[in-house]
Design an enzyme around this catalytic site. Structure first.
Site, PDB file in Angstrom:
ATOM      1  N   CYS A  35       0.845  -1.189   0.000  1.00  0.00           N
ATOM      2  CA  CYS A  35       0.000   0.000   0.000  1.00  0.00           C
ATOM      3  C   CYS A  35       0.883   1.242   0.000  1.00  0.00           C
ATOM      4  O   CYS A  35       1.865   1.308   0.730  1.00  0.00           O
ATOM      5  CB  CYS A  35      -0.955   0.091   1.175  1.00  0.00           C
ATOM      6  SG  CYS A  35      -2.125  -1.256   1.276  1.00  0.00           S
TER       7      CYS A  35
ATOM      8  N   ARG B 118       4.198  -0.385  -4.552  1.00  0.00           N
ATOM      9  CA  ARG B 118       3.861  -0.908  -3.227  1.00  0.00           C
ATOM     10  C   ARG B 118       2.542  -1.686  -3.216  1.00  0.00           C
ATOM     11  O   ARG B 118       2.184  -2.303  -2.219  1.00  0.00           O
ATOM     12  CB  ARG B 118       3.763   0.243  -2.214  1.00  0.00           C
ATOM     13  CG  ARG B 118       5.035   1.047  -2.087  1.00  0.00           C
ATOM     14  CD  ARG B 118       4.852   2.166  -1.093  1.00  0.00           C
ATOM     15  NE  ARG B 118       4.633   1.644   0.234  1.00  0.00           N
ATOM     16  CZ  ARG B 118       5.588   1.292   1.076  1.00  0.00           C
ATOM     17  NH1 ARG B 118       6.849   1.450   0.729  1.00  0.00           N
ATOM     18  NH2 ARG B 118       5.305   0.812   2.257  1.00  0.00           N
TER      19      ARG B 118
ATOM     20  N   TRP C 193      -2.611  -2.834  -1.726  1.00  0.00           N
ATOM     21  CA  TRP C 193      -2.308  -4.274  -1.857  1.00  0.00           C
ATOM     22  C   TRP C 193      -3.160  -4.941  -0.795  1.00  0.00           C
ATOM     23  O   TRP C 193      -2.944  -4.756   0.403  1.00  0.00           O
ATOM     24  CB  TRP C 193      -0.820  -4.519  -1.605  1.00  0.00           C
ATOM     25  CG  TRP C 193      -0.398  -5.929  -1.829  1.00  0.00           C
ATOM     26  CD1 TRP C 193       0.003  -6.480  -3.004  1.00  0.00           C
ATOM     27  CD2 TRP C 193      -0.320  -6.978  -0.859  1.00  0.00           C
ATOM     28  NE1 TRP C 193       0.318  -7.805  -2.830  1.00  0.00           N
ATOM     29  CE2 TRP C 193       0.134  -8.146  -1.519  1.00  0.00           C
ATOM     30  CE3 TRP C 193      -0.592  -7.059   0.516  1.00  0.00           C
ATOM     31  CZ2 TRP C 193       0.321  -9.353  -0.876  1.00  0.00           C
ATOM     32  CZ3 TRP C 193      -0.411  -8.268   1.163  1.00  0.00           C
ATOM     33  CH2 TRP C 193       0.044  -9.407   0.473  1.00  0.00           C
TER      34      TRP C 193
ATOM     35  N   ASN D 275      -1.927   1.865   5.542  1.00  0.00           N
ATOM     36  CA  ASN D 275      -1.026   0.801   5.088  1.00  0.00           C
ATOM     37  C   ASN D 275      -0.680  -0.033   6.318  1.00  0.00           C
ATOM     38  O   ASN D 275      -0.142   0.492   7.286  1.00  0.00           O
ATOM     39  CB  ASN D 275       0.247   1.446   4.492  1.00  0.00           C
ATOM     40  CG  ASN D 275       1.372   0.452   4.291  1.00  0.00           C
ATOM     41  OD1 ASN D 275       1.128  -0.729   4.098  1.00  0.00           O
ATOM     42  ND2 ASN D 275       2.598   0.929   4.342  1.00  0.00           N
ATOM     43  N   GLY D 276      -1.013  -1.322   6.302  1.00  0.00           N
ATOM     44  CA  GLY D 276      -0.715  -2.172   7.458  1.00  0.00           C
ATOM     45  C   GLY D 276      -1.893  -3.064   7.771  1.00  0.00           C
ATOM     46  O   GLY D 276      -2.795  -3.243   6.947  1.00  0.00           O
TER      47      GLY D 276
ATOM     48  N   GLU E 259      17.433 -18.259  -7.249  1.00  0.00           N
ATOM     49  CA  GLU E 259      17.101 -16.894  -7.641  1.00  0.00           C
ATOM     50  C   GLU E 259      16.596 -16.854  -9.089  1.00  0.00           C
ATOM     51  O   GLU E 259      15.629 -16.155  -9.403  1.00  0.00           O
ATOM     52  CB  GLU E 259      18.338 -15.988  -7.445  1.00  0.00           C
ATOM     53  CG  GLU E 259      18.212 -14.569  -7.952  1.00  0.00           C
ATOM     54  CD  GLU E 259      17.104 -13.754  -7.312  1.00  0.00           C
ATOM     55  OE1 GLU E 259      16.470 -14.211  -6.338  1.00  0.00           O
ATOM     56  OE2 GLU E 259      16.842 -12.646  -7.810  1.00  0.00           O
TER      57      GLU E 259
ATOM     58  N   LYS F  67      12.937 -15.474 -10.173  1.00  0.00           N
ATOM     59  CA  LYS F  67      12.745 -14.394 -11.151  1.00  0.00           C
ATOM     60  C   LYS F  67      11.765 -14.830 -12.228  1.00  0.00           C
ATOM     61  O   LYS F  67      10.902 -14.071 -12.638  1.00  0.00           O
ATOM     62  CB  LYS F  67      14.064 -13.993 -11.834  1.00  0.00           C
ATOM     63  CG  LYS F  67      15.030 -13.158 -11.054  1.00  0.00           C
ATOM     64  CD  LYS F  67      14.617 -11.738 -10.788  1.00  0.00           C
ATOM     65  CE  LYS F  67      13.843 -11.618  -9.509  1.00  0.00           C
ATOM     66  NZ  LYS F  67      14.572 -11.491  -8.289  1.00  0.00           N
TER      67      LYS F  67
ATOM     68  N   GLU G  21       8.021 -15.284 -10.771  1.00  0.00           N
ATOM     69  CA  GLU G  21       7.284 -14.106 -10.299  1.00  0.00           C
ATOM     70  C   GLU G  21       6.875 -13.172 -11.427  1.00  0.00           C
ATOM     71  O   GLU G  21       5.866 -12.483 -11.310  1.00  0.00           O
ATOM     72  CB  GLU G  21       8.045 -13.357  -9.198  1.00  0.00           C
ATOM     73  CG  GLU G  21       9.300 -12.664  -9.645  1.00  0.00           C
ATOM     74  CD  GLU G  21      10.027 -11.982  -8.491  1.00  0.00           C
ATOM     75  OE1 GLU G  21       9.389 -11.579  -7.527  1.00  0.00           O
ATOM     76  OE2 GLU G  21      11.264 -11.863  -8.588  1.00  0.00           O
TER      77      GLU G  21
ATOM     78  N   HIS H 215      17.083 -37.165  -7.000  1.00  0.00           N
ATOM     79  CA  HIS H 215      16.292 -37.609  -5.842  1.00  0.00           C
ATOM     80  C   HIS H 215      14.820 -37.211  -5.977  1.00  0.00           C
ATOM     81  O   HIS H 215      14.098 -37.189  -4.990  1.00  0.00           O
ATOM     82  CB  HIS H 215      16.882 -37.030  -4.556  1.00  0.00           C
ATOM     83  CG  HIS H 215      18.289 -37.483  -4.318  1.00  0.00           C
ATOM     84  ND1 HIS H 215      18.605 -38.760  -3.904  1.00  0.00           N
ATOM     85  CD2 HIS H 215      19.466 -36.848  -4.485  1.00  0.00           C
ATOM     86  CE1 HIS H 215      19.921 -38.888  -3.796  1.00  0.00           C
ATOM     87  NE2 HIS H 215      20.464 -37.731  -4.156  1.00  0.00           N
TER      88      HIS H 215
ATOM     89  N   LYS I 210       6.166  -4.535  -3.843  1.00  0.00           N
ATOM     90  CA  LYS I 210       7.612  -4.407  -3.676  1.00  0.00           C
ATOM     91  C   LYS I 210       8.043  -4.475  -2.220  1.00  0.00           C
ATOM     92  O   LYS I 210       9.043  -5.067  -1.884  1.00  0.00           O
ATOM     93  CB  LYS I 210       8.045  -3.076  -4.294  1.00  0.00           C
ATOM     94  CG  LYS I 210       9.530  -2.806  -4.226  1.00  0.00           C
ATOM     95  CD  LYS I 210      10.228  -3.361  -5.434  1.00  0.00           C
ATOM     96  CE  LYS I 210      11.720  -3.256  -5.346  1.00  0.00           C
ATOM     97  NZ  LYS I 210      12.350  -4.480  -5.873  1.00  0.00           N
TER      98      LYS I 210
HETATM   99  C1  F6R Z   1      11.816 -10.933  -5.527  1.00  0.00           C
HETATM  100  C2  F6R Z   1      11.705  -9.901  -4.525  1.00  0.00           C
HETATM  101  C3  F6R Z   1      11.276 -10.287  -3.154  1.00  0.00           C
HETATM  102  C4  F6R Z   1      12.074  -9.504  -2.103  1.00  0.00           C
HETATM  103  C5  F6R Z   1      11.549  -9.815  -0.692  1.00  0.00           C
HETATM  104  C6  F6R Z   1      12.375  -9.129   0.368  1.00  0.00           C
HETATM  105  O1  F6R Z   1      12.261 -10.430  -6.750  1.00  0.00           O
HETATM  106  O2  F6R Z   1      11.934  -8.751  -4.784  1.00  0.00           O
HETATM  107  O3  F6R Z   1      11.392 -11.652  -2.965  1.00  0.00           O
HETATM  108  O4  F6R Z   1      13.421  -9.857  -2.211  1.00  0.00           O
HETATM  109  O5  F6R Z   1      10.224  -9.397  -0.596  1.00  0.00           O
HETATM  110  O6  F6R Z   1      12.350  -7.754   0.215  1.00  0.00           O
HETATM  111  P1  F6R Z   1      13.425  -6.817   0.901  1.00  0.00           P
HETATM  112  O7  F6R Z   1      14.737  -7.120   0.270  1.00  0.00           O
HETATM  113  O8  F6R Z   1      12.954  -5.436   0.618  1.00  0.00           O
HETATM  114  O9  F6R Z   1      13.436  -7.141   2.359  1.00  0.00           O
END
Ligand code: F6R
Length: 613
Positions: free
Chosen positions: A2, A27, A73, A99-100, A486, A490, A493, A509, A608
């Site tokens: 949010c 956000r 969000w 937000n929260g 990772e 990527k 998502e 396995h 984010k």
């Molecule tokens: C994936 C991504 C998320 C963040 C996670 C932690 O591409 O961006 O998995 O890495 O939400 O976020 P931070 O680093 O802000 O604590």
């Protein structure tokens, strides 16, 4: 999660608010809304993105010099028009954005319903504004800020809120706990927002509100900050160094693409002033101050979420391999709740791009009570995690706006690698020669990354060949096992292709059962130390007709011949290899997602900055 923005001053509020919402859309983006006071109280909200709200608002009278906006969000209540913010009090005089999560909202709602309140939405936020309204009913002259303060004393959970009152076009009340809220101070004008991005065009003076602080802004009188216990505070006004260009796409189609291409610069920024291979030194200010804590640490525990957790996994290899310090990696969300054994001899390192991730924040708060030394590796300057830790290092990657993390990850890795090299050297665990080689190879990383970026067209071709896959497997060994995780994250998502990362040897396995002619298998095959074993893994995949995409070291013709597709990256010391091997995986995911028509910068259901647990 949010985004919140509010304005009071001499300018038209709406353009500032809508521009702010666009900047905060990373956000959350399932619905958006605004409140503007201009004689009447204009409250509009709409399911969808900020652009959908803008369409709704076309032709509406939104003049006025005070207002606020929200991009959501969803936590409580599905994303729809009714659950979108702002929410109004029962009498329609108060409007709130939030937000929260109000954790005890159900019991508060019940109590309010018993008093005759009815609710339009399923949200916890609407309950809070009714609670404030109820408190004021008892005392007609109670100020909005005082009623808010009393209401917040009854609330459990996390909040950043802003409240407007229909009959008071000169006042804004805001408050925060565990969700960020920044006060921007301009010349006769004030801003409140989830981060500084909506205000940088107008001011560089900000105050990051602390938990349980309530700010009252009055048009001609300025601002006052009180704690929830009603004590006036006088926080320092900070000057931020954020340029508007850093918040724009700068000619790229997506923020993610811009951020991938920024990496030669951002990795260099993470090292700037911290390393000089020619002179043979590497230092991090935050570490130097507490070097004994590090050198005497019995254990390092790294905690983080998501991509930052993958950086932590690589750091485990780095700290154990180079510095011989026992190291553990913990998902922040699990760490907090499983009653871990933590002693004052432990160093706890929290890694976070946003510095606001609720789970990571909660994990370090609980570790702090057990006496551990806390170190933060954070990108977002002024965020909550650096304020909670004893020391730390900023990664200096600049604002990361694409929801999928790219440049923040490589900047975290850069800082973690420097830390491991420093500790390995100071503890006498790596030779003088190796130390100097690592430093000079680390300094060369930006140039090597730039070389890999030049392969984008080749990687795009490969993306075209596998874009219709339903599943994908990513395999790696040693330092490159977390890169497999990772790469898979990527892809899933942003393209919504189901992808799994595995240590290459684990394939037999279980996951090997999935391999057939439709399954792309991305194998990071650069590790010199496990070369023969990786070759066997590739053969195992090929024998089952899997499509092998190999990330190989330049000139590795043997693996090139075996793989269906290969992407060459420069030869580098193995502990530094994740900084290179992740780049083609970022580019591959990006192109696949674009080809599948996905919204790369705002993938569905994600946000984010995850400020709820
Ligand atoms: C994936 C991504 C998320 C963040 C996670 C932690 O591409 O961006 O998995 O890495 O939400 O976020 P931070 O680093 O802000 O604590």
């Amino acid at each position: 999660m949010c985004g919140i923005v509010a304005y009071v001053g001499d300018r038209e509020a709406y353009p500032i608010i809508i521009d702010g919402l666009r900047r905060l859309e990373y956000r959350g983006y399932d619905s958006a809304g605004v409140s503007i006071i201009n004689g009447s109280f204009n409250n509009y909200k709409k399911q969808g993105k900020v652009s959908d709200l803008e369409q709704l608002l076309e032709g509406k009278d939104l003049h006025g010099t005070i207002g606020m906006g929200h991009t959501r969000w969803a936590t409580h209540g599905v994303p729809n028009d009714v659950n979108a913010h702002p929410h109004l009090s029962g009498d329609g005089n108060l409007s709130i954005i939030h937000n929260g999560i109000i954790e005890n909202y159900a019991s508060l709602k019940q109590a309010l319903e018993n008093l005759g309140h009815t609710f339009k939405s399923d949200t916890d936020t609407e309950v809070l504004i009714h609670l404030i309204e109820e408190i004021r009913k008892g005392e007609k002259d109670l100020s909005l800020e005082e009623a808010t303060r009393q209401a917040l004393q009854k609330v459990d959970g996390a909040y950043a809120i802003v409240i407007l009152e229909k009959d008071n076009p000169d006042k804004i009340v805001g408050a925060k706990k565990s969700s960020p809220l920044v006060l921007g101070i301009g010349d006769g004008e004030y801003f409140l927002a989830s981060d500084a991005s909506p205000m940088v065009k107008y001011t560089d003076k900000v105050i990051y509100l602390e938990d349980e602080e309530i700010v009252t802004i009055e048009r001609d009188k300025g601002y006052q900050i009180r704690t929830i216990e009603n004590k006036v505070t006088n926080p320092k006004v900070l000057q931020i160094d954020l340029k508007i260009e850093e918040l724009e796409k700068g000619g790229y189609d997506h923020f993610m693409l811009k951020e991938i291409y920024q990496q030669p610069v951002t990795i260099a920024e993470s090292m700037r002033g911290r390393i000089n291979a020619a002179e043979g030194w590497c230092k991090l200010g935050g570490m130097e101050l507490h070097m004994n804590r590090f050198l005497n640490a019995k254990r390092i525990i790294l905690t983080a979420c998501g991509t930052s957790w993958h950086a932590a996994m690589i750091a485990e290899y780095l700290f154990e391999d180079l510095a011989r310090i026992p190291t553990e990696v913990e998902y922040a969300s699990e760490f907090r709740y499983r009653n871990p054994i933590i002693t004052p001899d432990d160093v706890i390192i929290a890694i976070s791009q946003s510095g606001e991730t609720a789970d990571t924040l909660a994990a370090i708060k609980s570790a702090k009570t057990k006496g551990a030394f806390l170190y933060g590796i954070v990108n977002n300057v002024g965020s909550s995690i650096p304020r909670e830790t004893h020391s730390g290092s900023y990664t200096h990657a600049g604002p990361e706006i694409g929801v999928a993390s790219t440049k923040a990850f490589t900047s975290q890795l850069t800082v973690l690698t420097m830390m491991a090299i420093i500790l390995g050297y100071q503890k006498g665990k790596i030779s003088e020669d190796y130390y100097h080689r690592l430093l000079s190879e680390l300094e060369s990383i930006p140039a090597q990354v730039a070389k890999i970026l030049n392969k984008s067209e080749q990687i795009k071709y490969i993306a075209g060949e596998v874009r219709n896959a339903s599943n994908a497997l990513y395999l790696g060994r040693g330092y490159n096992f977390p890169i497999a995780l990772e790469g898979a994250l990527k892809l899933k998502e942003i393209s919504y292709i189901h992808a799994e990362g595995y240590p290459a040897a684990e394939m037999k396995h279980g996951p090997i059962a999935l391999i057939d002619m439709y399954m792309p298998v991305v194998i990071i095959a650069t590790n010199e130390s496990a070369r023969e074993k990786i070759i066997s893994n590739i053969q195992e995949v090929k024998a089952r007709k899997g499509i092998v995409i190999a990330i190989i070291t330049e000139g590795d013709d043997k693996i090139k011949e075996m793989a269906d597709f290969s992407i060459e990256i420069p030869m580098i010391e193995e502990p530094l290899s994740p900084l290179l091997s992740v780049i083609p995986l970022q580019i591959l995911s990006y192109h696949i997602a674009v080809m599948r028509g996905c919204h790369v910068d705002q993938p569905r259901n994600l946000a984010k900055s995850v400020t709820v647990e």
